[in-house]
Design a protein around this motif. Structure first.
Motif, PDB file in Angstrom:
ATOM      1  N   HIS A  26       0.873  -1.098   0.066  1.00 16.33           N
ATOM      2  CA  HIS A  26      -0.068   0.074   0.046  1.00 16.33           C
ATOM      3  C   HIS A  26       1.079   1.327  -0.003  1.00 16.33           C
ATOM      4  CE1 HIS A  26       0.725  -0.579   4.257  1.00 16.33           C
ATOM      5  NE2 HIS A  26       0.474   0.964   4.438  1.00 16.33           N
ATOM      6  N   ALA A  27       2.252   1.274   0.657  1.00 13.94           N
ATOM      7  CA  ALA A  27       2.978   2.368   0.710  1.00 13.94           C
ATOM      8  C   ALA A  27       3.470   2.480  -0.854  1.00 13.94           C
ATOM      9  CB  ALA A  27       3.961   2.243   1.612  1.00 13.94           C
ATOM     10  N   ILE A  28       4.004   1.528  -1.506  1.00 13.11           N
ATOM     11  CA  ILE A  28       4.421   1.766  -2.676  1.00 13.11           C
ATOM     12  C   ILE A  28       3.581   2.304  -3.803  1.00 13.11           C
ATOM     13  CG2 ILE A  28       4.301  -0.482  -3.882  1.00 13.11           C
ATOM     14  CD1 ILE A  28       7.566   1.314  -3.568  1.00 13.11           C
ATOM     15  N   GLN A  29       2.278   1.627  -3.518  1.00 16.00           N
ATOM     16  CA  GLN A  29       0.942   2.344  -4.299  1.00 16.00           C
ATOM     17  C   GLN A  29       1.040   3.795  -4.061  1.00 16.00           C
ATOM     18  OE1 GLN A  29      -2.259  -0.391  -3.290  1.00 16.00           O
ATOM     19  NE2 GLN A  29      -1.131  -2.116  -4.480  1.00 16.00           N
ATOM     20  N   ALA A  30       0.895   4.044  -3.013  1.00 16.82           N
ATOM     21  CA  ALA A  30       0.911   5.668  -2.574  1.00 16.82           C
ATOM     22  C   ALA A  30       1.898   6.544  -3.319  1.00 16.82           C
ATOM     23  CB  ALA A  30       0.916   5.988  -1.189  1.00 16.82           C
ATOM     24  N   LEU A  31       3.257   5.847  -3.234  1.00 17.56           N
ATOM     25  CA  LEU A  31       4.464   6.647  -3.864  1.00 17.56           C
ATOM     26  C   LEU A  31       4.317   6.579  -5.443  1.00 17.56           C
ATOM     27  CD1 LEU A  31       7.088   7.717  -3.925  1.00 17.56           C
ATOM     28  CD2 LEU A  31       8.184   5.600  -3.630  1.00 17.56           C
ATOM     29  N   GLN A  32       3.731   5.596  -5.945  1.00 17.84           N
ATOM     30  CA  GLN A  32       3.743   5.627  -7.476  1.00 17.84           C
ATOM     31  C   GLN A  32       2.660   6.589  -7.911  1.00 17.84           C
ATOM     32  OE1 GLN A  32       2.630   1.430  -7.706  1.00 17.84           O
ATOM     33  NE2 GLN A  32       4.766   0.663  -8.091  1.00 17.84           N
ATOM     34  N   GLN A  33       1.579   6.882  -6.953  1.00 19.16           N
ATOM     35  CA  GLN A  33       0.719   7.710  -7.458  1.00 19.16           C
ATOM     36  C   GLN A  33       1.284   9.392  -7.377  1.00 19.16           C
ATOM     37  OE1 GLN A  33      -2.532   6.940  -4.750  1.00 19.16           O
ATOM     38  NE2 GLN A  33      -3.118   4.998  -5.688  1.00 19.16           N
ATOM     39  N   LYS A  34       2.135   9.405  -6.798  1.00 23.03           N
ATOM     40  CA  LYS A  34       2.859  10.669  -6.805  1.00 23.03           C
ATOM     41  C   LYS A  34       3.701  11.067  -7.907  1.00 23.03           C
ATOM     42  CE  LYS A  34       3.564  10.970  -1.646  1.00 23.03           C
ATOM     43  NZ  LYS A  34       4.444  10.828  -0.460  1.00 23.03           N
ATOM     44  N   ARG A  35       3.936  10.108  -9.065  1.00 28.93           N
ATOM     45  CA  ARG A  35       4.512  10.203 -10.115  1.00 28.93           C
ATOM     46  C   ARG A  35       5.861  11.355 -10.080  1.00 28.93           C
ATOM     47  NH1 ARG A  35       1.218   8.034 -13.820  1.00 28.93           N
ATOM     48  NH2 ARG A  35      -0.870   7.608 -13.421  1.00 28.93           N
ATOM     49  N   LEU A  36       6.718  10.931  -9.058  1.00 26.16           N
ATOM     50  CA  LEU A  36       7.706  11.854  -8.977  1.00 26.16           C
ATOM     51  C   LEU A  36       8.510  11.751  -9.992  1.00 26.16           C
ATOM     52  CD1 LEU A  36       8.564  10.994  -5.117  1.00 26.16           C
ATOM     53  CD2 LEU A  36       7.476  13.270  -6.115  1.00 26.16           C
TER      54      LEU A  36
END
Length: 385
Positions: free
Chosen positions: A273-283
């Motif tokens: 769930h953490a990596i999914q949240a990071l992926q959504q930031k599209r850094l």
């Protein structure tokens, strides 16, 4: 059995240590501080090493010069008391000194000598109350609070002065729902309690029982200092190549790395769930990937992706790096390591492993994220010797 004694120091877990001259045993004592003179009562059998046991403070004969009256009414020596802020019994300057001592002891215990590292002053928390931005409470549907280390039962509370304003309001909203039949009983029938996690990013109508919230550093202002430390460190590099980030979470430090001059970033995390949240930031420059970072041969599996990286940044959970096997074989091109840790013991173990492989500690910065607790955050820079 009762005895009199003086608390000489604190254990690694933050308990007072007092020696009984009659049997030459040392006892761990909750709610005691170095310099306290008191009467103690043995409460547990001797531990396996036959040198330590547990006792409780029954009468404080002469308090330590650093002892203070806790500002929170739920801190006491009673078995029903809250033990979430056990060091609130001492002044803040003394707390910082003991946190530094805890770190130094952990480092020396694994083999480091003083000249092998230096420590800047601990960065104190700008707020010693009202700083905490997240919380987990337990409830049986009738009472609500934290688990007491003295009894392992719920220590009921009506307020918590270390929470920030938003979280205190959320706590009040939860308390207003008691008694609550829906929170009675549990999938864990022996404990018969539920947990509720909340933080200052959420609204009261978003509270869900027995569901964990995404991890975030618990002290917002101190987290800004941590991010600034890393930003300044990365900015000092004239050239930054590929960066690997381990235990990236939802991107607290990834956001800082992405602003640097690095060419690319691969960020690994073991919680989906953490990596999914990071992926959504599209850094920019960031490839965020799920990986079981505690798997026995994980570094061999990641070798192809990480072998050309020159900078490693890691912020593991309390256990640190669980597996060292093939670590530096995989990370064969590293020039710099930035290690962010919340546990002196696991940090010291991993730092010693780094040293055995030719790395030296270039800088250590200690930061106090959680006043009134034994917790200490460690920011460290390693360079290849």
């Amino acid at each position: 059995m009762k005895f009199k004694g003086t608390v000489t120091h604190l254990s690694q877990k933050g308990l007072g240590v007092v020696k009984n001259s009659e049997n030459n045993l040392s006892y761990f004592v909750y709610g005691a501080w170095p310099g306290d003179i008191g009467e103690f009562e043995v409460t547990n059998k001797i531990l396996n090493n036959k040198k330590f046991a547990y006792a409780k403070l029954t009468q404080l004969v002469q308090p330590s010069a650093h002892r203070q009256q806790p500002a929170c009414p739920y801190v006491s020596l009673q078995e029903t008391s809250c033990t979430g802020c056990p060091w609130m019994i001492a002044d803040y300057t003394s707390q910082l000194e003991q946190k530094k001592n805890r770190f130094l002891y952990a480092m020396k215990r694994v083999g480091f000598e003083d000249q092998q590292f230096s420590i800047e002053s601990i960065l104190p928390s700008e707020q010693v109350y009202g700083y905490r931005n997240r919380c987990q409470v337990k409830t049986d549907g009738i009472a609500l609070g934290f688990i007491s280390e003295n009894s392992h039962n719920i220590a009921p509370i009506q307020d918590c002065i270390v929470l920030n304003d938003s979280c205190r309001k959320l706590l009040k909203d939860i308390l207003d729902q008691l008694p609550n039949p829906a929170w009675q009983g549990s999938i864990d029938l022996q404990k018969n309690r539920h947990f509720i996690e909340f933080d200052d990013d959420m609204q009261p109508n978003k509270l869900i029982v027995n569901q964990k919230r995404p991890f975030k550093q618990g002290n917002t202002l101190q987290n800004l200092h941590m991010r600034n430390w890393l930003q300044n460190k990365l900015a000092a590099h004239t050239t930054l190549g590929k960066v690997i980030e381990l235990f990236c979470g939802s991107g607290n430090f990834t956001e800082i790395i992405a602003k640097s001059t690095c060419t690319s970033i691969i960020a690994y995390e073991y919680e989906e769930h953490a990596i999914q949240a990071l992926q959504q930031k599209r850094l920019p420059k960031v490839t965020a990937l799920f990986s079981n970072l505690f798997k026995s041969f994980i570094w061999k599996e990641l070798q192809k992706a990480v072998m050309d990286a020159d900078t490693l940044i890691l912020d593991p959970p309390r256990c640190g790096l669980k597996t060292h096997h093939s670590f530096f074989t995989a990370f064969s091109s590293l020039k710099t390591i930035y290690y962010i840790s919340c546990n002196p013991e696991s940090f010291a173990r991993d730092a010693w492993f780094f040293k055995q492989n030719g790395w030296i500690i270039n800088e250590i910065q200690l930061i106090d994220l959680f006043p009134h607790t034994p917790h200490i955050e460690i920011l460290a820079e390693f360079r290849k010797n």
